[in-house]
Design a protein around this motif. Structure first.
Motif, PDB file in Angstrom:
ATOM      1  N   ASP A   5      51.143 -34.630   2.784  1.00 17.36           N
ATOM      2  CA  ASP A   5      50.799 -36.035   3.009  1.00 17.36           C
ATOM      3  C   ASP A   5      51.128 -36.465   4.431  1.00 17.36           C
ATOM      4  OD1 ASP A   5      49.895 -36.141   0.456  1.00 17.36           O
ATOM      5  OD2 ASP A   5      51.608 -37.218  -0.375  1.00 17.36           O
ATOM      6  N   ARG A  30      53.139 -39.541  -0.394  1.00 18.25           N
ATOM      7  CA  ARG A  30      54.558 -39.185  -0.509  1.00 18.25           C
ATOM      8  C   ARG A  30      55.195 -39.090   0.875  1.00 18.25           C
ATOM      9  NH1 ARG A  30      53.182 -33.791  -3.674  1.00 18.25           N
ATOM     10  NH2 ARG A  30      51.900 -33.751  -1.800  1.00 18.25           N
ATOM     11  N   ARG A  62      54.787 -30.937   3.289  1.00 23.66           N
ATOM     12  CA  ARG A  62      54.412 -31.959   4.272  1.00 23.66           C
ATOM     13  C   ARG A  62      52.900 -32.194   4.325  1.00 23.66           C
ATOM     14  NH1 ARG A  62      58.573 -31.384   9.434  1.00 23.66           N
ATOM     15  NH2 ARG A  62      60.448 -31.814   8.229  1.00 23.66           N
ATOM     16  N   ASP A 120      57.485 -35.071  -0.362  1.00 24.20           N
ATOM     17  CA  ASP A 120      56.246 -34.574   0.246  1.00 24.20           C
ATOM     18  C   ASP A 120      56.358 -33.069   0.458  1.00 24.20           C
ATOM     19  OD1 ASP A 120      53.839 -34.285   1.514  1.00 24.20           O
ATOM     20  OD2 ASP A 120      54.480 -35.204   3.403  1.00 24.20           O
TER      21      ASP A 120
END
Length: 941
Positions: A274, A264, A272, A269
């Motif tokens: 990813d 993502r 955060r 995401d």
């Protein structure tokens, strides 16, 4: 060979067919499963294609550390290693000079400098600091655009099996402001290859004009893009050529406590997570490759960028992915497994990379945790729309005390919805830069001082001198890194900025702190003061930055800024800036070795006149009868290199001052030493060095010194004397660099030496072409400027300067001879049209003003009593002008006035004397300019 290429291509085709469409919303292009199209397959197919089908020579990747190129922090493109060929400075006798068709897979790092993706890593799926760039290269006119485009199209469509209708191309559409035409040749080539006109796009210099740096190779480029959408809706184009394929490995998920990677980006995401996966995956690759190539986290240049990358990785792995300590080091074997076959240096240095990453990770974790507490505490005190204070950010940064990269700090604040006071931060950075520039030629800054009255009051109260023995409390870790102890102390006295003793200080007040003990090194003996910070015991989320420490009558005064109140009696804990201290230790031990080496080269009676050192600078003043010769400078460096290469132990011990008397070879300055006094001995234990019978002090560096030193000499890395000058008669000042800076200086010197050798070869071959000879003469001038100003070994500078002086003279002589020959030919042609005076006004083809002036002079000699003015048209409407007036002309008729009249008519300028003048202008109507020249002369005559 062809079979291996076909097999690799087949595996790739099957992998691509198995891959889901990248535009599909139900499945992501990157997942926690290893991608089916491995980088190895892509790399092998590319290299085999160019070797087997098109006769390219495969060359290994260059190190990511640029060799002899200070314009780059890291190698950032596949062509970097071929830069000497593009610039025409390749050594004619080198292997590279024979390159015609080559292909390579180059390790690239784009972090810092002109091409930096560091702050974008993780925010999307396409930015990385480390990647492999696959490239094919043609030199010496082997092939150009037509063949290059055709090969690329063949590889993508026939070998990789990418559908042609998914490919788009772009070309340079020109830049009128820069006077650059569109690259229509590339456009037409793509159309001939069958690319539909609707898939051929033109863009400006931002997209399709490539520059390696602020100076150097550049030019229009054409790119191939892949459509992720696959004819569904609007095209989603991603650059494909040069083939940059990056893969993510699920080992990261197995080692942390975060959810699996889902690919993502942006708002999707959440937390955060990813992004953190992508940052850690990218950064551990970059760290591994750079360390394997000899770039280590450090204080400046590329090492400083690597330090930022390491600390970003630590933050994302621990705070976002919730990984345990030591996690980053555990990922190194996976990088080695993935890339080790292509880049064997990773396998060779695997253990060293793991140890260094793990060690630096552990060292930074405590600072990160403290930094987080300080950030949270500061945020609680901010109003709804207040900016995060610049002073707090600076104290947390790499330039301050905790070593948090500023871009990482901004990201942490962004996650909280808070903006940083960027203007205030820029002001602090400017102040730091100004302070650093002053350090180059240090001027003693006064700072806070204790006057005689303050000292007398302390003595009256029976306050003992500051115990600064904890400054020597540090040790070597098994891996070779240093561990510095903290120090707990009590505030004995506080001083306001004007030196007045006070019981307490308030928020934001600059003050002096007197403690009962300290681990800070106070400025003395030429060594810069430590810097760092202190915290109150029990309240570790408030940092008191300490800018310096000074000795005042046996007491050590710490200069600090109080972010909150502080009072006499408070218990504090002191932390030195470890990177700064280590830099001082390296320079100080290097100074001792330099002093010893000078005595070896110049004689045992050689005396030191002074020194000044900080992490950035090493300045050494020495008594000399004459300037050092290049041979002496080189010998001095060689002696230091020997001691560094042997990684000798450095012994330090406090001994009775009387024990140091009458020891042959023991070096001391004209100073008053304390009793007991500290002795620093390289390679020999202090007791043996002080034994008069051993004469050991004659064989190595043994000095009386209170400074902080390395425990082994190997950490210096290298030492290069980069400048020397006479301060006064009998005193020479030397400037030296160590470590990474020294290595870069040697590489720059070697690179310039190769350029001088190549220029010598060009000059020896000779030329009958005036333009080529003039270009060579200009290249000599450029080389002279480069050698004069480069940071390089001074002995090598002096040698190259002497060689270039001779070469410049030879080059200028060759130019003059060719210009005279050309001028004679032009003169002969003009004499056929103008056999008599008193006036000759005409045009003639000439490559330079120098040739034009020679033609004018020869005409005047061949036709005495004649005044001559010649114009020479140049590209883009530019016109050169030269004239000479006969001495028999009237006083009012001067060459300068004549040239000025003509050049002013052409919108230009002129200069010269009454007899000879020259100038330039721009016009499309040469006849009008000639008429102006004739009319002016006839009027004067």
């Amino acid at each position: 060979m062809a079979v291996s290429m076909a097999a690799a291509a087949g595996r790739l085709r099957r992998a691509i067919r198995r891959s889901p469409p990248w535009g599909s919303p139900s499945r992501r292009p990157f997942s926690s499963e290893p991608p089916p199209a491995q980088a190895t397959i892509v790399r092998d197919a590319f290299l085999n294609f160019f070797r087997d089908r098109h006769g390219h020579r495969l060359v290994p990747s260059a190190s990511v550390r640029p060799r002899g190129d200070p314009s780059l922090l890291f190698v950032n493109a596949g062509m970097n290693q071929f830069k000497p060929i593009f610039l025409g400075t390749v050594n004619p006798r080198s292997e590279m000079a024979g390159f015609r068709r080559v292909a390579n897979s180059q390790k690239c790092v784009r972090a810092g400098g002109r091409h930096s993706d560091l702050e974008d890593v993780g925010r999307d799926l396409s930015h990385h600091t480390f990647f492999e760039m696959l490239g094919n290269w043609a030199f010496g006119g082997e092939y150009f655009k037509e063949e290059a485009c055709s090969m690329a199209w063949e590889l993508l469509t026939q070998v990789y099996g990418i559908p042609q209708d998914r490919l788009w191309v772009s070309y340079f559409g020109g830049d009128p402001k820069a006077g650059l035409d569109p690259d229509l040749e590339s456009r037409d080539i793509w159309l001939r290859l069958g690319v539909p006109a609707s898939h051929v796009l033109s863009f400006g210099p931002q997209e399709n004009f490539w520059e390696m740096g602020d100076t150097g190779p550049c030019g229009p480029c054409t790119e191939i893009h892949y459509d992720l959408a696959g004819r569904v809706g609007a095209p989603q184009l991603v650059e494909l050529w040069n083939l940059v394929f990056i893969q993510h490995n699920s080992a990261i998920h197995q080692g942390c406590r975060a959810p699996p990677y889902l690919g993502r980006v942006g708002a999707a995401d959440e937390g955060r997570t990813d992004m953190a996966y992508r940052v850690v995956a990218d950064h551990i690759r970059t760290l591994s490759v750079c360390i394997a190539d000899g770039v280590y986290p450090g204080m400046s240049g590329a090492p400083l960028v690597l330090r930022r990358i390491l600390r970003r990785a630590v933050r994302f792995s621990t705070e976002v992915l919730r990984a345990p300590p030591g996690f980053l080091g555990s990922l190194v074997p996976i990088v080695v497994e993935t890339l080790g076959d292509a880049y064997p240096e990773l396998q060779k240095n695997s253990a060293q990379i793991t140890n260094l990453v793990s060690e630096d990770e552990a060292a930074f974790l405590a600072s990160l945790q403290r930094g987080r507490r300080i950030i949270d505490r500061t945020l609680r005190r901010l109003g709804p729309s207040e900016l995060f204070p610049a002073e707090v950010a600076w104290s947390l940064s790499l330039s301050g005390n905790l070593g948090l990269p500023l871009d990482l700090l901004e990201l942490m604040l962004e996650e909280k919805g808070v903006q940083l006071d960027s203007a205030g931060l820029a002001r602090l950075a400017q102040e730091e830069a100004q302070h650093g520039s002053r350090q180059a030629e240090p001027i003693q800054e006064q700072g806070l001082q204790l006057n005689v009255h303050a000292l007398g009051e302390l003595q009256r109260r029976g306050v003992p001198p500051t115990d600064d023995s904890p400054k020597y409390s540090y040790s070597l870790r098994p891996s070779g890194g240093y561990e510095f102890s903290t120090c707990e102390a009590q505030v004995l006295q506080l001083y306001a900025e004007d030196g007045t003793a006070v019981a307490s200080v308030g928020k934001g007040q600059r003050c002096g702190l007197l403690l009962d003990k300290t681990n800070f090194y106070a400025e003395q003996g030429g060594q810069a003061s430590d810097r760092g910070y202190l915290v109150r015991v029990g309240q570790e989320d408030v940092l008191f930055p300490v800018a310096r420490a000074q000795v005042c009558g046996g007491f050590i005064l710490h200069e600090a800024v109080a972010p909150e109140g502080l009072k006499v009696g408070d218990q504090v804990q002191l932390h030195v800036d470890e990177a700064w201290r280590l830099g001082c230790m390296e320079k100080h031990t290097a100074t001792h070795l330099l002093s010893w080496a000078l005595r070896q080269a110049l004689g045992p009676g050689t005396e030191q006149r002074g020194s000044c050192l900080s992490p950035e600078h090493l300045r050494f003043d020495v008594a000399t009868q004459a300037p050092l010769t290049p041979e002496q400078l080189r010998a001095v460096e060689g002696t230091v290199q020997d001691a560094v290469g042997q990684d000798e132990p450095v012994y330090m011990e406090d001994v009775a001052l009387a024990c140091t008397a009458r020891v042959p070879g023991l070096r001391s300055l004209d100073e008053v030493y304390p009793d007991p006094v500290r002795v620093v001995s390289v390679g020999v234990p202090v007791a043996r060095a002080l034994d008069p019978g051993s004469r050991a002090a004659l064989q190595t560096s043994v000095e009386l010194c209170c400074g902080t030193h390395l425990l082994r000499t190997g950490a210096i890395g290298d030492l290069v004397i980069v400048a020397e000058r006479q301060l006064t008669k009998g005193t020479t000042r030397l400037l030296a660099v160590t470590g990474e800076q020294a290595q870069q200086a040697r590489e720059v010197g070697q690179s310039l030496a190769q350029e001088v050798e190549a220029a010598t070869e060009r000059l020896s071959r000779g030329s009958q072409d005036v333009v080529a000879a003039q270009r060579l003469s200009k290249d000599m001038g450029r080389l002279i400027d480069a050698v004069d100003t480069a940071v390089m070994p001074q002995w090598q500078r002096r040698e190259l300067q002497a060689a270039l002086k001779v070469l410049q003279r030879r080059a200028n002589t060759a130019v003059r001879k060719l210009e005279l020959g050309q001028a004679t030919q032009k003169t002969q042609e003009l004499l056929q049209r103008h056999s008599q005076g008193p006036l000759i006004v005409d045009t003639v083809a000439a490559e330079s003003l120098s040739v034009l002036v020679k033609v004018v002079r020869q005409l005047c000699e061949r036709v005495p009593g004649t005044s001559v003015l010649l114009l020479s048209p140049q590209p883009l409407g530019r016109v050169l002008c030269a004239c000479q007036v006969t001495q028999s002309a009237t006083p009012a008729f001067t060459a300068e006035a004549w040239a000025l009249a003509v050049c002013s008519h052409m919108g230009g300028k002129a200069w010269g004397s009454q007899v000879v003048a020259q100038g330039t202008g721009t016009t499309a109507d040469l006849e009008a300019a000639l008429s102006t020249a004739r009319a002016y002369a006839l009027d004067q005559l």
